[in-house]
Motif scaffolding. Structure first.
Motif, PDB file in Angstrom:
ATOM      1  N   VAL A 133      -2.721   5.527  -2.914  1.00 25.08           N
ATOM      2  CA  VAL A 133      -3.099   6.171  -1.691  1.00 25.08           C
ATOM      3  C   VAL A 133      -3.965   5.606  -0.497  1.00 25.08           C
ATOM      4  CG1 VAL A 133      -4.413   8.339  -0.564  1.00 25.08           C
ATOM      5  CG2 VAL A 133      -3.314   8.306  -2.820  1.00 25.08           C
ATOM      6  N   LEU A 134      -4.594   4.677  -0.984  1.00 21.28           N
ATOM      7  CA  LEU A 134      -5.605   3.730  -0.101  1.00 21.28           C
ATOM      8  C   LEU A 134      -4.571   2.732   0.716  1.00 21.28           C
ATOM      9  CD1 LEU A 134      -8.914   3.154  -2.034  1.00 21.28           C
ATOM     10  CD2 LEU A 134      -8.578   4.588   0.226  1.00 21.28           C
ATOM     11  N   VAL A 135      -3.713   1.980  -0.080  1.00 26.56           N
ATOM     12  CA  VAL A 135      -3.123   0.988   0.506  1.00 26.56           C
ATOM     13  C   VAL A 135      -1.880   1.692   1.233  1.00 26.56           C
ATOM     14  CG1 VAL A 135      -1.274   0.756  -1.539  1.00 26.56           C
ATOM     15  CG2 VAL A 135      -1.951  -1.146   0.000  1.00 26.56           C
ATOM     16  N   SER A 136      -1.343   2.774   0.772  1.00 33.15           N
ATOM     17  CA  SER A 136      -0.223   3.583   1.777  1.00 33.15           C
ATOM     18  C   SER A 136      -0.959   3.915   3.125  1.00 33.15           C
ATOM     19  CB  SER A 136       0.272   4.662   0.946  1.00 33.15           C
ATOM     20  OG  SER A 136       1.037   4.154  -0.182  1.00 33.15           O
ATOM     21  N   GLY A 137      -1.880   4.551   2.834  1.00 33.35           N
ATOM     22  CA  GLY A 137      -2.562   5.118   4.236  1.00 33.35           C
ATOM     23  C   GLY A 137      -3.061   4.069   5.300  1.00 33.35           C
ATOM     24  N   GLY A 138      -3.691   2.855   4.548  1.00 35.72           N
ATOM     25  CA  GLY A 138      -3.920   1.617   5.078  1.00 35.72           C
ATOM     26  C   GLY A 138      -2.798   0.921   5.998  1.00 35.72           C
ATOM     27  N   LEU A 139      -1.733   0.684   5.449  1.00 33.04           N
ATOM     28  CA  LEU A 139      -0.553   0.099   5.930  1.00 33.04           C
ATOM     29  C   LEU A 139      -0.101   1.037   6.933  1.00 33.04           C
ATOM     30  CD1 LEU A 139       0.892  -1.758   2.546  1.00 33.04           C
ATOM     31  CD2 LEU A 139      -0.344  -2.689   4.782  1.00 33.04           C
ATOM     32  N   VAL A 145      -3.087   4.428  19.106  1.00 30.79           N
ATOM     33  CA  VAL A 145      -2.738   2.935  18.707  1.00 30.79           C
ATOM     34  C   VAL A 145      -4.169   2.284  18.022  1.00 30.79           C
ATOM     35  CG1 VAL A 145      -2.441   0.302  19.208  1.00 30.79           C
ATOM     36  CG2 VAL A 145      -0.726   2.364  20.029  1.00 30.79           C
ATOM     37  N   LEU A 146      -5.290   2.684  18.778  1.00 32.03           N
ATOM     38  CA  LEU A 146      -6.585   2.126  18.525  1.00 32.03           C
ATOM     39  C   LEU A 146      -7.102   3.047  17.293  1.00 32.03           C
ATOM     40  CD1 LEU A 146      -8.530   2.064  21.969  1.00 32.03           C
ATOM     41  CD2 LEU A 146      -7.833   0.056  20.445  1.00 32.03           C
ATOM     42  N   THR A 147      -6.665   4.354  16.981  1.00 30.83           N
ATOM     43  CA  THR A 147      -7.075   4.863  15.967  1.00 30.83           C
ATOM     44  C   THR A 147      -6.196   4.612  14.663  1.00 30.83           C
ATOM     45  OG1 THR A 147      -7.431   6.947  17.151  1.00 30.83           O
ATOM     46  CG2 THR A 147      -7.022   7.394  14.969  1.00 30.83           C
ATOM     47  N   GLY A 148      -5.160   4.089  14.938  1.00 30.07           N
ATOM     48  CA  GLY A 148      -4.370   3.620  13.908  1.00 30.07           C
ATOM     49  C   GLY A 148      -5.085   2.339  13.199  1.00 30.07           C
ATOM     50  N   LEU A 149      -5.347   1.328  14.376  1.00 35.04           N
ATOM     51  CA  LEU A 149      -5.611   0.297  13.655  1.00 35.04           C
ATOM     52  C   LEU A 149      -7.254   0.421  13.136  1.00 35.04           C
ATOM     53  CD1 LEU A 149      -5.007  -1.944  16.851  1.00 35.04           C
ATOM     54  CD2 LEU A 149      -3.998  -2.381  14.899  1.00 35.04           C
ATOM     55  N   ILE A 150      -8.123   1.135  13.788  1.00 32.16           N
ATOM     56  CA  ILE A 150      -9.225   1.284  13.076  1.00 32.16           C
ATOM     57  C   ILE A 150      -9.237   2.069  11.754  1.00 32.16           C
ATOM     58  CG2 ILE A 150     -11.398   2.383  13.268  1.00 32.16           C
ATOM     59  CD1 ILE A 150     -11.081   1.997  16.469  1.00 32.16           C
ATOM     60  N   ALA A 151      -8.786   3.015  11.567  1.00 29.71           N
ATOM     61  CA  ALA A 151      -8.511   3.778  10.324  1.00 29.71           C
ATOM     62  C   ALA A 151      -7.816   3.018   9.408  1.00 29.71           C
ATOM     63  CB  ALA A 151      -7.825   5.091  10.619  1.00 29.71           C
ATOM     64  N   GLY A 152      -6.587   2.466   9.777  1.00 26.23           N
ATOM     65  CA  GLY A 152      -5.940   1.560   8.795  1.00 26.23           C
ATOM     66  C   GLY A 152      -7.004   0.428   8.097  1.00 26.23           C
ATOM     67  N   ALA A 153      -7.499  -0.233   9.204  1.00 25.97           N
ATOM     68  CA  ALA A 153      -8.407  -1.348   8.851  1.00 25.97           C
ATOM     69  C   ALA A 153      -9.555  -0.887   7.623  1.00 25.97           C
ATOM     70  CB  ALA A 153      -8.914  -2.140   9.905  1.00 25.97           C
ATOM     71  N   ALA A 154      -9.989   0.438   7.980  1.00 23.99           N
ATOM     72  CA  ALA A 154     -11.131   0.761   7.249  1.00 23.99           C
ATOM     73  C   ALA A 154     -10.411   1.238   5.719  1.00 23.99           C
ATOM     74  CB  ALA A 154     -11.856   2.160   7.848  1.00 23.99           C
ATOM     75  N   LEU A 155      -9.166   1.797   5.938  1.00 25.58           N
ATOM     76  CA  LEU A 155      -8.875   2.128   4.518  1.00 25.58           C
ATOM     77  C   LEU A 155      -8.361   0.959   3.639  1.00 25.58           C
ATOM     78  CD1 LEU A 155      -6.458   5.276   5.674  1.00 25.58           C
ATOM     79  CD2 LEU A 155      -8.406   5.302   4.142  1.00 25.58           C
ATOM     80  N   MET A 156      -7.771   0.002   4.371  1.00 25.18           N
ATOM     81  CA  MET A 156      -7.730  -1.445   3.783  1.00 25.18           C
ATOM     82  C   MET A 156      -8.678  -2.238   3.070  1.00 25.18           C
ATOM     83  SD  MET A 156      -4.209  -1.531   3.616  1.00 25.18           S
ATOM     84  CE  MET A 156      -4.320  -3.153   2.798  1.00 25.18           C
ATOM     85  N   GLY A 157     -10.110  -1.852   3.840  1.00 26.49           N
ATOM     86  CA  GLY A 157     -11.363  -2.499   3.555  1.00 26.49           C
ATOM     87  C   GLY A 157     -11.582  -1.641   1.994  1.00 26.49           C
ATOM     88  N   ARG A 161     -13.116  -3.567  -8.179  1.00 24.35           N
ATOM     89  CA  ARG A 161     -13.884  -2.686  -8.962  1.00 24.35           C
ATOM     90  C   ARG A 161     -13.107  -1.800  -9.814  1.00 24.35           C
ATOM     91  NH1 ARG A 161     -19.291  -0.634  -5.946  1.00 24.35           N
ATOM     92  NH2 ARG A 161     -19.955  -2.633  -5.065  1.00 24.35           N
ATOM     93  N   ALA A 162     -11.948  -1.596  -9.648  1.00 24.24           N
ATOM     94  CA  ALA A 162     -11.062  -0.640 -10.497  1.00 24.24           C
ATOM     95  C   ALA A 162     -10.923  -1.253 -11.858  1.00 24.24           C
ATOM     96  CB  ALA A 162     -10.069  -0.075  -9.928  1.00 24.24           C
ATOM     97  N   PHE A 209      -9.534  -0.236   0.143  1.00 20.90           N
ATOM     98  CA  PHE A 209      -8.626  -0.707  -0.982  1.00 20.90           C
ATOM     99  C   PHE A 209      -9.152  -1.966  -1.396  1.00 20.90           C
ATOM    100  CE2 PHE A 209      -4.674  -3.196  -1.599  1.00 20.90           C
ATOM    101  CZ  PHE A 209      -4.360  -2.660  -2.972  1.00 20.90           C
ATOM    102  N   VAL A 210      -9.512  -2.856  -0.786  1.00 22.66           N
ATOM    103  CA  VAL A 210      -9.980  -4.321  -1.191  1.00 22.66           C
ATOM    104  C   VAL A 210     -11.028  -4.120  -2.363  1.00 22.66           C
ATOM    105  CG1 VAL A 210     -10.913  -6.525  -0.438  1.00 22.66           C
ATOM    106  CG2 VAL A 210      -9.087  -5.534   0.655  1.00 22.66           C
TER     107      VAL A 210
END
Length: 475
Positions: free
Chosen positions: A204-210, A230-242, A250-251, A244-245
């Motif tokens: 879910v995290l990687v799909s949402g982030g990408l 565009v800005l919302t997509g970049l910020i939210a996507g980057a946050a979700l990818m963070g 940890r998982a 995800f990393v």
């Protein structure tokens, strides 16, 4: 059940089936571009809607690549490959029959879903079927075919649109898919990743982030970088990818273990792939338009004049695969990326509104050789940098990074083009294209530097016990 690498016939069939499937999926990244004027004339639609006939495929393809790989590892790679191929083939027929632009966009998105499930599993199935001693050559042929599809998309799309109709860029997939489906069922052996479990949180995290990042990138060319969506997509996507990393560190069983990036080979080839696709996709996007819009070639004529570049992978990539088996993948990849950067630089140096074709040839030839040298060993380096049970998700991660790189390249180079030039006149188009192609060349230079991180020889990974692969793991 694991494929037997000793079966020569099985290896040949696996190479044919996976290469043709990879060609179809890669071709649909660019084949629609040259058909857009005809689609608009037939179905109507605003410019933004026409762009989404390309972007809808890119979006679902990039977002679901890692999910498709994870599902194949868990439920059977051949089974999911067949499912993805079926969806892709059916969606191609539906796209050809679309009565309106909105229906076409929807079916293009479904095409991307099928391709995302199918594409990463082609590499896993091929790697399992080919003996290690011949793997570089086989992956070189596979990469040559998929690389040719990426580069020849404008030629094939333009020729079909110009001489038949735009619907045939989709109808072409249908008979090929219907032939591949029974062949894959009969000739490919089933395999699973031992101990594979679905990581719902990570998926879910990687799909949402990408989704957020790729949606923002493909929307930026029409809406601008300052657009709130565009800005919302970049910020939210980057946050979700963070997140995800962090999850990947940890998982217990993450969909993409972040420890893989501690391996110099895996990190180097993936960063090189992202940067190479950034420079290559963005440059092809502009140069194909330059040949048509500035020099006045038809889509077919432009595609034919790019053959020294686009056809080179078929000639050079198998040789490059042999060289990577003999001397290691790093020197071949680094040389290829360096030559590709030189080819783009040669283009940028000579571009003028009335540039002769003979003056363009050195850049075409050098860039084509460089692209072929990269594509051949890149897949082998990805697959050999991880353990066998991790090859499916490694292929999905590499394909996802390449797609993000391609989308980023088109967005960034298009922004440079718009800032320095435009579509107003041939000179204005040239003024915008030259600095953009220089940036594309610079991105490929950075890719070559990233590839230097790859060890001279990637150590062999221990194979798992055969018994572990015979049944999928239970949840």
């Amino acid at each position: 059940m694991k494929q037997q690498a000793s079966s020569g016939g099985g290896a040949v069939w696996a190479l044919v089936i996976t290469s043709v499937a990879g060609f179809m999926a890669a071709l649909d990244n660019l084949v629609v571009t040259t058909a857009l004027p005809s689609i608009r004339e037939d179905l109507g639609g605003r410019l933004a809607e026409l762009e989404w006939t390309v972007n809808a495929y890119t979006l679902t393809f990039a977002v679901l690549l890692m999910t498709g790989a994870a599902l194949g590892d868990r439920f059977g790679r051949r089974r999911l490959f067949l499912a993805g191929l079926s969806v892709f083939t059916a969606a191609s027929a539906a796209a050809a029959l679309s009565p309106g632009i909105n229906e076409l966009i929807a079916f293009r998105a479904v095409q991307g879903v099928g391709a995302a499930v199918m594409m990463p599993l082609t590499l896993t199935l091929l790697t399992a079927a080919v003996p290690p001693a011949r793997r570089g050559m086989a992956l070189g042929v596979f990469s040559a075919v998929t690389g040719l599809a990426v580069a020849s998309g404008p030629l094939i799309g333009g020729s079909l649109t110009e001489h038949i109709s735009w619907q045939w860029i989709f109808w072409l997939n249908v008979p090929i898919g219907m032939i591949l489906l029974p062949l894959a069922r009969l000739r490919l052996a089933e395999s699973y990743a031992p101990g594979a479990r679905l990581d719902v949180t990570g998926t879910v995290l990687v799909s949402g982030g990408l989704f957020g990042i790729v949606y923002a990138l493909v929307s930026s060319t029409s809406d601008g970088w300052s657009d709130p969506v565009v800005l919302t997509g970049l910020i939210a996507g980057a946050a979700l990818m963070g997140v995800f990393v962090r999850h990947g560190f940890r998982a217990k069983n993450p969909v993409l273990p972040m420890r893989l990036f501690r391996d110099r080979a895996f990190f180097g080839i993936n960063m090189a792939s992202l940067l190479m696709f950034l420079g290559m996709f963005g440059s092809i996007f502009l140069l194909s338009q330059f040949l048509q819009g500035v020099l006045g070639y038809s889509p077919t004529e432009a595609g034919l004049r790019m053959l020294p570049w686009t056809g080179m992978p078929m000639l050079v990539a198998p040789i490059a695969g042999y060289l990577s088996d003999r001397f290691g993948g790093r020197p071949v990849v680094v040389t290829g990326l360096a030559l590709q950067a030189v080819g783009l630089a040669l283009f940028a140096m000579v571009l003028e509104p009335d540039v002769a074709y003979a003056v363009q040839l050195p850049g075409l030839i050098v860039g084509g050789i460089g692209m072929a040298l990269y594509f051949a060993p890149a897949a082998s380096l990805v697959m050999s940098s991880v353990r066998p049970e991790e090859q499916g998700i490694a292929a999905g991660a590499n394909n996802a990074l390449r797609e993000v790189g391609g989308a980023l390249g088109i967005a960034v180079l298009a922004a440079v083009f718009s800032a320095r030039g435009g579509y107003g006149s041939p000179q204005s188009f040239t003024d915008g294209t030259v600095p953009a192609v220089w940036i594309g060349a610079g991105a490929v230079v950075l890719a070559a530097l990233a590839a230097l991180l790859i060890p001279s020889r990637t150590p062999a990974r221990p194979a798992p016990e055969p018994a572990d692969e015979r049944v999928p793991a239970t949840t």
